[in-house]
Design an enzyme around this catalytic site. Sequence first.
Site, PDB file in Angstrom:
ATOM      1  N   GLU A 109      -7.052  -2.831   1.683  1.00 39.47           N
ATOM      2  CA  GLU A 109      -5.605  -3.015   1.599  1.00 39.47           C
ATOM      3  C   GLU A 109      -5.026  -3.389   2.963  1.00 39.47           C
ATOM      4  O   GLU A 109      -4.030  -4.121   3.041  1.00 39.47           O
ATOM      5  CB  GLU A 109      -4.960  -1.725   1.066  1.00 39.47           C
ATOM      6  CG  GLU A 109      -3.543  -1.886   0.556  1.00 39.47           C
ATOM      7  CD  GLU A 109      -3.426  -2.715  -0.733  1.00 39.47           C
ATOM      8  OE1 GLU A 109      -4.466  -3.001  -1.369  1.00 39.47           O
ATOM      9  OE2 GLU A 109      -2.292  -3.105  -1.079  1.00 39.47           O
ATOM     10  N   HIS A 132      -7.126 -10.072   0.941  1.00 40.64           N
ATOM     11  CA  HIS A 132      -8.324  -9.448   0.340  1.00 40.64           C
ATOM     12  C   HIS A 132      -9.488 -10.438   0.328  1.00 40.64           C
ATOM     13  O   HIS A 132     -10.625 -10.102   0.639  1.00 40.64           O
ATOM     14  CB  HIS A 132      -8.033  -9.036  -1.110  1.00 40.64           C
ATOM     15  CG  HIS A 132      -7.205  -7.794  -1.261  1.00 40.64           C
ATOM     16  ND1 HIS A 132      -7.548  -6.591  -0.700  1.00 40.64           N
ATOM     17  CD2 HIS A 132      -6.053  -7.563  -1.957  1.00 40.64           C
ATOM     18  CE1 HIS A 132      -6.645  -5.664  -1.032  1.00 40.64           C
ATOM     19  NE2 HIS A 132      -5.723  -6.233  -1.790  1.00 40.64           N
ATOM     20  N   HIS A 145      -0.946 -12.103  -0.266  1.00 41.76           N
ATOM     21  CA  HIS A 145      -1.566 -10.771  -0.317  1.00 41.76           C
ATOM     22  C   HIS A 145      -3.032 -10.869  -0.761  1.00 41.76           C
ATOM     23  O   HIS A 145      -3.935 -10.370  -0.072  1.00 41.76           O
ATOM     24  CB  HIS A 145      -0.761  -9.903  -1.292  1.00 41.76           C
ATOM     25  CG  HIS A 145      -1.260  -8.498  -1.431  1.00 41.76           C
ATOM     26  ND1 HIS A 145      -0.712  -7.435  -0.746  1.00 41.76           N
ATOM     27  CD2 HIS A 145      -2.268  -7.972  -2.178  1.00 41.76           C
ATOM     28  CE1 HIS A 145      -1.350  -6.318  -1.054  1.00 41.76           C
ATOM     29  NE2 HIS A 145      -2.304  -6.609  -1.937  1.00 41.76           N
ATOM     30  N   GLU A 146      -3.264 -11.523  -1.872  1.00 44.98           N
ATOM     31  CA  GLU A 146      -4.635 -11.596  -2.402  1.00 44.98           C
ATOM     32  C   GLU A 146      -5.538 -12.414  -1.475  1.00 44.98           C
ATOM     33  O   GLU A 146      -6.739 -12.180  -1.403  1.00 44.98           O
ATOM     34  CB  GLU A 146      -4.643 -12.175  -3.821  1.00 44.98           C
ATOM     35  CG  GLU A 146      -3.815 -11.404  -4.854  1.00 44.98           C
ATOM     36  CD  GLU A 146      -4.163  -9.921  -4.957  1.00 44.98           C
ATOM     37  OE1 GLU A 146      -5.284  -9.526  -4.599  1.00 44.98           O
ATOM     38  OE2 GLU A 146      -3.279  -9.140  -5.392  1.00 44.98           O
TER      39      GLU A 146
END
Lengths: 495, 495
Positions: B293, B267, B263-264
């Site tokens: 997001e 980003h 997930h990160e």
Amino acid sequence: MQPTAYQQLVSVFTRIYRFEHLAAMVGWDQAAMMPPEGNDARGAALAELDVLIHHSLTDPALAATIAAASSEDLNEAEQASLREMKRQWEHANLLPASLVEAKTLAGSKCSHEWRTQRANNDWDGFLANFREVVRLSREEAQLLSQHSGLSPYEALMNKYEPGMTCAELDRIFGDVKQWLPELIQQAMTKQSKEPVIAAQGPFAIESQRALGLEVMKLLGFNFAAGRLDVSHHPFCGGVAEDVRITTRYTEDDFTQSMMGIVHETGHARYEQNLPRDLVHLPVGRARSMAVHESQSLSFEMQLGRSPAFLALIQPLVQQHLGEQAAFSASNLAKIYTRVKPDFIRVDADELTYPAHVILRYEIERALIDGDIEPDEIPALWNQKMLAYLGVDTQGNFKNGCLQDIHWTDGSFGYFPSYTLGAMYAAQFFATIRSQFPDLDQRIAAGDLAPIFDWLKTHIWTPASRWETAELIQRATGESLNPAHFRQHLEQRYLG
Amino acid sequence: MQPTAYQQLVSVFTRIYRFEHLAAMVGWDQAAMMPPEGNDARGAALAELDVLIHHSLTDPALAATIAAASSEDLNEAEQASLREMKRQWEHANLLPASLVEAKTLAGSKCSHEWRTQRANNDWDGFLANFREVVRLSREEAQLLSQHSGLSPYEALMNKYEPGMTCAELDRIFGDVKQWLPELIQQAMTKQSKEPVIAAQGPFAIESQRALGLEVMKLLGFNFAAGRLDVSHHPFCGGVAEDVRITTRYTEDDFTQSMMGIVHETGHARYEQNLPRDLVHLPVGRARSMAVHESQSLSFEMQLGRSPAFLALIQPLVQQHLGEQAAFSASNLAKIYTRVKPDFIRVDADELTYPAHVILRYEIERALIDGDIEPDEIPALWNQKMLAYLGVDTQGNFKNGCLQDIHWTDGSFGYFPSYTLGAMYAAQFFATIRSQFPDLDQRIAAGDLAPIFDWLKTHIWTPASRWETAELIQRATGESLNPAHFRQHLEQRYLG
């Protein structure tokens, strides 16, 4: 109620401290954490912060506020605080911004290219950049000198060591030069009959780190207000409330990483024990570079390399690195006191280190005062290395006059702090020993409180309350007395 | 030559970016590195920096410069850049400093005490602080609303998601509410017949970290411009040139740390691939919170939890964590798509997550628009949790309306970004799949270039060049279309 002029200054300097906090933390990050592509943006952000701090200190309104505060009814502590604020303010305002900027640019270029030039033994290439650094440093020294009445070199040295004079340094270093070469010879002769067992690596980095953390704990490092990390050049950074020390590890040698940690822990405990309620003001911060170094050297040289301390930590060494013959307490003491004249200052032993410093002092002073030109450095370097340490550096710029970063960015006047720090440390320990004749037994038994309590009372808590000379006088009952340093060395290396 | 007004703005915003760099790095340090006693000094330094940035943006001279730039002959890219500068400038200047300060103080107090109050299930205690946060947030919303003509809640939401309206959100979320509850039921019924094998820990932190680093490498994270560390709440921080992501590890479960890293990394790749030559200006930075997001969820939900990706990384999981039955590709896919309605948003699965967001959107909107008062929240929360997820939260404030940090400091309007991001991600992948019908085979074979190339071209490089609606239209050929999200969920959970 209108704040007094002094209160206004407190606000100004508190704000500056907060900016310095940012600079310290991202500076630490740059050395210990930052990936390479972050460097340009980091450099730009740090430069913007420098400009901001400089602007805050050169705000024309500050002159009137300082003048007004000087005629206010201040108590003694506030007067000391004002004195330290004025010192910082004066220094920032003495130099035109154009000179500061030109020196930063020239120093940055020279430093940056030096890394390659040093590796390539390229003195001529270095000289091309270095002449400009020297020219601007001389200009800076002249301006500071005109204001203070000090000699040009003294004026630069006073940035790091306020109150120190060349007359005193000449006296002190002149004395050292009288007895040091012979002491080195005697120590080497003595040690040649005392074989030392080399420790056999490899030593896993994780084990070295675990050992280092235990030694820091033993030395009273406050882990709730600091960290240990890794960087290429070990240093103590961060802020008093959050001290970041670093070391570097190599698998084949644990001795340097461990003693490096002891050294930085000395710096760290000074920072961690500065008066928290004053640390936002100049008066609440470290007295000087030499006093800071006196703390790291109290930990490393006076305590850390003593047989008593090495006996104390010997079980920890074995626990983390395994058992081997080299790890006997007596052999560890031999490892950590081995004398060997060599090229490199940062790798030098306790006994030959002052020779490296005196050589640099003599050359940089002549350079700044205009007695020599940059191209005369290598010959002088070689001549002095031969005279003081018997080491021939002819043609070896890399391990000779190109070895240090200090001159590359114009940090002339810094080198004396190292040996002054060693002398202060010896003087402090002479005082502590006079109060605790059984100090070595206490150390060996793990009772380090006599040392820490004394340093806390006499050095850490006073911070910059007094000028250095008064701090030393109050702490030891006499002014700087290099006899203690000589006595310490003779005792350790001939005793 | 005199710089143009636009060039002057570039200088101003470049300087602000450098200050934001400092804030980002010491903010990351605070969460990932800082020892506890450093916190007060850090807080003071960060607050001083906030004031400085706010002052830079509210300098009265800026108004004239912006007006002058608006009538200069700017190319299209410069016009977009000016538009984004104006957005930031307007927002900073719409609110009186007194309100900003009061909200910061009230939010900081409420957030700080919330940590304890949540643990103690103390809704009444929380309410005492929270009323003031709501009062000040309503005041902020009113002021922003008067200027923009948006409704009060819309005006707050536009801080995070410029251009989004409540009418559109009502349409989108209203649609989701029509089909989501049944889809959840159907998925659970289907999964009840498909047993999943739980992975058996413990999993050494070092092994989890090594696995995470390999997955980041696979996902194209640039380690020369970023790092992976640990923090209590995982986040992506730092700056575009130096992206710092964090995760957290527990020895008994590797699935969360690993998917958190995926997930990160989404980003992070957005940040790392923003246009380096523009990143110092608002136009060169991330488009919005929902678009940010959408990148983390493209990586986590669209790619990361797909059977093809889990088949690709399955050998890495075994290599680092050992072999066990749970690590078959098909079982990993089951683990990462398990549906279970529960209390906590941040632990929710992909399918129930939107229900958590819609619930919060409905409550916070009513709260800001003045339709409900803070003390009505728990009853509403319980009623909606029962309706949307069948979960009873009566009296359970800790795992109910006290679970999120967002409201505690007045960050109303943020929650919709999460589900908007999920919808954008689904829409992006629908477009990518239409261009690469064999996408899953490519993913399973380790060819992720179709995904990264598309995101780079259509999302990362454009940065804030276009308003969000235009960005989405240009990238996918249509405006935000939640049908793709529904289709993705139906395909994954019923297909």
